[in-house]
Design an enzyme around this catalytic site. Structure first.
Site, short mmCIF file in Angstrom:
data_model
loop_
_atom_site.label_atom_id
_atom_site.label_comp_id
_atom_site.label_asym_id
_atom_site.label_seq_id
_atom_site.Cartn_x
_atom_site.Cartn_y
_atom_site.Cartn_z
N SER A 222 -7.04 -6.47 -1.59
CA SER A 222 -5.92 -5.59 -1.91
C SER A 222 -4.84 -5.60 -0.83
O SER A 222 -3.75 -5.05 -1.05
CB SER A 222 -6.42 -4.15 -2.12
OG SER A 222 -6.98 -3.65 -0.92
N LYS B 293 -5.15 5.66 -1.78
CA LYS B 293 -4.32 4.93 -0.83
C LYS B 293 -2.95 5.60 -0.66
O LYS B 293 -2.45 5.75 0.47
CB LYS B 293 -4.15 3.49 -1.29
CG LYS B 293 -5.43 2.66 -1.18
CD LYS B 293 -5.26 1.26 -1.72
CE LYS B 293 -6.54 0.44 -1.56
NZ LYS B 293 -6.40 -0.93 -2.10
#
Length: 817
Positions: free
Chosen positions: A669, A712
């Site tokens: 990611s 996140k």
């Protein structure tokens, strides 16, 4: 640096899902009645139902699902519903084998008959304990026994008397001595002495000796016939005992035989019992602690409790009462080998281990025989020999009982070999996934155990979530939540609370369009909300109570998250949230602690120089990078080569690292952040530190979806909020992740006030434009990137690296010449 260019930012309304209004037309959940069924699990339910109803023995079921999905409850509920309409399973008993005592016999009985047979056998032995002594004390027995004894004595005495009379007539005296009989001449009433005998004439002495020899021979013949007569005497006594015992046993056992007249196996067993009882009737004449019976019986009570009568016991293995509702559904929580197939127990006697058929104990397969057995596959696999024993029973269709010591040949103790019980059972194994897309137990067993797919042909795969738009799931889901609240003993919920639960369910699923089917987590949240509602003396659970439960749960698990924020705030961990730096970018990571996950920014840096095309992943070199992370680095290398090194070799040496990261790094990611940091270093263009970025990139530069997007975003937001929001800060996320957004209200409010920004990106060019203020650029008709574009700067820098490499190679070649 040029003015920052921004993509179309997401509005606050796009950061949380919009719930459909259909099905939520109620004030309190008390108004919701009816059962939504096993919402979203119809496929798995149909599979379990098929396994339960099919007649094929090898169509056992393997249930796949995440913990908390209700897979155990669903399986047991379906099995219980089907089992109640199926025939009651039969009973099983073990009885003594009178011919081969170490091989007890297993007998199948109609439901409810096992305990009745055991009780009737106990009554039989107790009755005989009274009847047989009474028969041997009766006048009839005494008369017949006396007649036998008198006849024996009379016949013996009569023959002896005849010998004595013959001797007296012949003038011979017979005298009894301690060692037998002695013979001598007789004159009148006096026995001749040796002197008198020697004084007789030779002819008279010879005649007397001949007579004595004849009498002695006749006495010898009489005495030699005594053993034969005694044998006949014993035969007559035994025949008398047999007749009396037969009469008593036949009378006592008749009731048991009549009670089980239709059971051939029981009748064969009762016939063996009858013969043994008759042959061993004297056992009833021995009192407890006595060694042998005298000529007269000794009455006892409760003979069945004595060890000599254990051979007539009935060991009930399975007793399904005749009033039981349907077939059994058994769940074994500790599936050891002994708990599955049964065991043989031992007792210590005089330092020796002994056993008998009454010490055979049943296992879960015995109890579930004729029905269903539910097992946890992880527990079965963790118990020594349990998996092997289960497979053997399913494969052979019978339940043999043996010990692990026998199986491994570790002991040589004399044991039993019980008859194996025929098996007819449907086994349901419950398995877990260790990863969202990984069905580990099922596929490992499929690959490594050749018997597995032959025995477990049905796969009941539980869904982890439910699409919000399909059918009318919102109303059904609301009913399901109401049912969870009722089962938890919680008070009613208002509509706002249910809507808040739906939002939290979407967040648990990690998708704005999918509701979680993890009932365990939802139930836990409801019970926490009930606590807060009770603390506030509220009549019902409201949205505020759900919100408090969510916040308190995060607060309980947030110690590590708060420590991380503190280290960033103190400057111990270096994270910039303003300014611009070359080759430095804020990447986003997710940390998982138990069932709590949170996001945290991490500084990622890149350095570049002229080289041979090597891209150094410092995490991998330090053996801290996982395989997926390494794969992402190789994808970057492919993107760089295909994008910028079309006419010259990729003459680059670059290094990438997560700064101040001392644990293992896994996942791809951060590959978009790594790529942008690299091109920033190559182009020597600074990156805006007000933004953090997350996303996976492919070799064409497309940005791909990642996991944990909400955590996140919130992780970087919390860092910025601690320092004070400037209005420039924000997060770049993959456009494919917009559908997964379900952010906490603090982030939504900041976006609504334009104090924080969330920008979707579809390609790496979108991220470059936001972070550098420059267009990435595309190749024109001449094959070159547009002047002033970032890609042109990168390509020019790489071209200079190639020239440096080329000149260095020429210089090295000239020196060599």
């Amino acid at each position: 640096m040029a003015k920052t260019q921004k993509l179309n930012e997401l509005k606050a309304a796009q950061l949380q899902p919009v719930l459909p209004s259909g099905g939520l037309d109620f004030a309190l959940t008390d108004e919701l009645d009816g059962d939504p069924g096993w919402l979203g699990q119809e496929r798995a339910a149909d599979t379990i139902r098929m396994g339960a109803l099919t007649g094929y023995e090898d169509f056992n079921v393997f249930v796949l699902g995440q913990p908390g999905s209700g897979r155990r409850a669903l399986a047991q509920s379906i099995l219980a519903g089907i089992a109640k309409d199926r025939p009651v399973a039969c009973d099983w008993v073990y009885v003594n084998n009178f011919e081969v005592s170490h091989k007890p016999l297993a007998i199948r009985l109609p439901a409810g008959s096992a305990c009745r047979l055991r009780k009737m056998m106990e009554t039989l032995v107790d009755d005989l304990a009274n009847q047989i002594p009474a028969l041997f004390e009766s006048e009839d027995y005494q008369t017949r026994r006396r007649t036998i004894e008198e006849d024996f004595s009379a016949a013996h005495e009569s023959e002896i008397a005849e010998v004595f009379d013959d001797a007296r007539t012949a003038g011979v005296a017979i005298m009894r001595t301690p060692v037998g009989f002695s013979f001598a001449g007789l004159r009148g009433d006096k026995v001749l002495t040796q002197e008198q005998f020697d004084a007789l004439g030779e002819e008279e002495r010879a005649e007397l000796e001949a007579v004595i020899d004849r009498i002695q021979q006749r006495m010898s013949e009489v005495l030699q016939a005594v053993p034969k007569r005694e044998k006949e005497h014993r035969r007559q006594v035994e025949q008398l005992h047999y007749e009396l015992a037969s009469r008593g046993v036949d009378e006592a056992i008749r009731e048991v035989q009549e009670g089980f007249a239709g059971e051939a196996a029981v009748m064969r067993y009762l016939e063996a019992v009858r013969r043994d009882l008759i042959e061993n009737a004297e056992l009833f004449l021995i009192g407890e602690g006595e060694e042998e019976a005298g000529p007269f019986p000794v009455p006892t009570s409760k003979h069945f409790e004595l060890s000599q009568f254990q051979r007539y016991r009935v060991n009930v293995m399975v007793a399904n009462g005749s009033s039981s509702a349907g077939a059994p559904v058994v769940k074994e929580e500790l599936p050891t080998m002994a708990n599955l197939i049964g065991r043989i127990e031992y007792a210590s006697e005089m330092g020796t281990l002994i056993t008998n058929f009454t010490m055979i104990k049943p296992g879960a397969l015995h109890r579930a025989n004729g029905g269903y057995l539910v097992l946890d596959v992880r527990q079965v696999l963790s118990e020594p020999l349990a998996w092997d024993a289960l497979k053997r029973c399913l494969r052979t269709g019978e339940i043999p009982i043996y010990s692990p010591g026998e199986r491994l040949s570790l002991i040589s103790t004399v044991s039993l070999e019980p008859d194996p019980v025929p098996l007819s059972v449907r086994v349901v194994l419950i398995g877990e996934r260790l990863h969202y897309y990984e069905r580990l137990h099922y596929y490992l067993l499929s690959a490594l155990d050749p018997d597995f797919l032959q025995l477990f042909k049905l796969e009941a795969d539980f869904d982890d979530d439910l699409r919000l738009q399909e059918g009318a799931p919102a109303g059904g889901y609301a009913k399901m939540i109401a049912g969870l609240a009722r089962r938890a003993g919680a008070r009613a919920m208002d509509r706002a609370a249910v809507e808040r639960m739906l939002l939290e369910s979407l967040r648990m699923a990690g998708d704005a369009e999918r509701l979680t089917l993890n009932f365990s987590r939802l139930s836990d949240l409801l019970r926490e909300a009930e606590f807060w509602a009770d603390s506030g003396s509220s009549a019902h659970i409201g949205a505020a109570h759900i919100e408090t439960a969510v916040a308190e749960k995060e607060r309980r698990a947030g110690r590590v998250r708060e420590l991380g924020l503190e280290t960033i705030q103190q400057g111990t961990v270096l994270i910039d949230t303003d300014g611009a730096r070359i080759g430095q970018i804020n990447a986003l990571t997710v940390l998982q602690i138990g069932d709590y996950s949170f996001g945290r920014p991490s500084r990622l840096t890149a350095r570049t120089r002229s080289g041979t095309g090597k891209l150094v992943d410092i995490e991998r070199e330090a053996e801290l990078g996982g395989p997926i992370h390494s794969k992402g680095i190789l994808i970057l290398q492919g993107y760089l080569a295909a994008t910028y090194a079309t006419s010259a070799p990729l003459s680059l040496w670059a290094s990438l690292v997560f700064e101040q990261s001392y644990g293992e790094v896994e996942g791809d990611s951060a590959s978009a952040a790594e790529l942008i940091a690299l091109v920033s270093s190559l182009a020597e263009v600074p990156l805006d530190q007000s933004f953090a970025i997350t996303g996976s990139v492919n070799q064409f530069g497309d940005i791909q979806a990642i996991g944990g997007v909400n955590q996140k975003i919130e992780g970087f937001f919390d860092v910025c909020a601690d320092r004070g929001l400037t209005g420039r800060q924000g997060v770049l996320i993959p456009a494919a992740n917009v559908r997964h957004l379900n952010l906490r209200q603090r982030v939504v409010d900041a976006v609504a006030q334009e104090r924080f920004h969330i920008c979707p990106m579809s390609s790496v060019s979108d991220g470059i434009a936001v972070l550098t203020g420059l267009e990435a650029g595309v190749r024109g008709p001449d094959g070159a990137f547009a002047e002033g574009s970032l890609n042109r700067l990168v390509e020019d820098r790489l071209q200079s690296f190639a020239e440096i490499r080329k000149s260095f190679a020429k210089e090295a070649s000239g020196n060599a010449t």
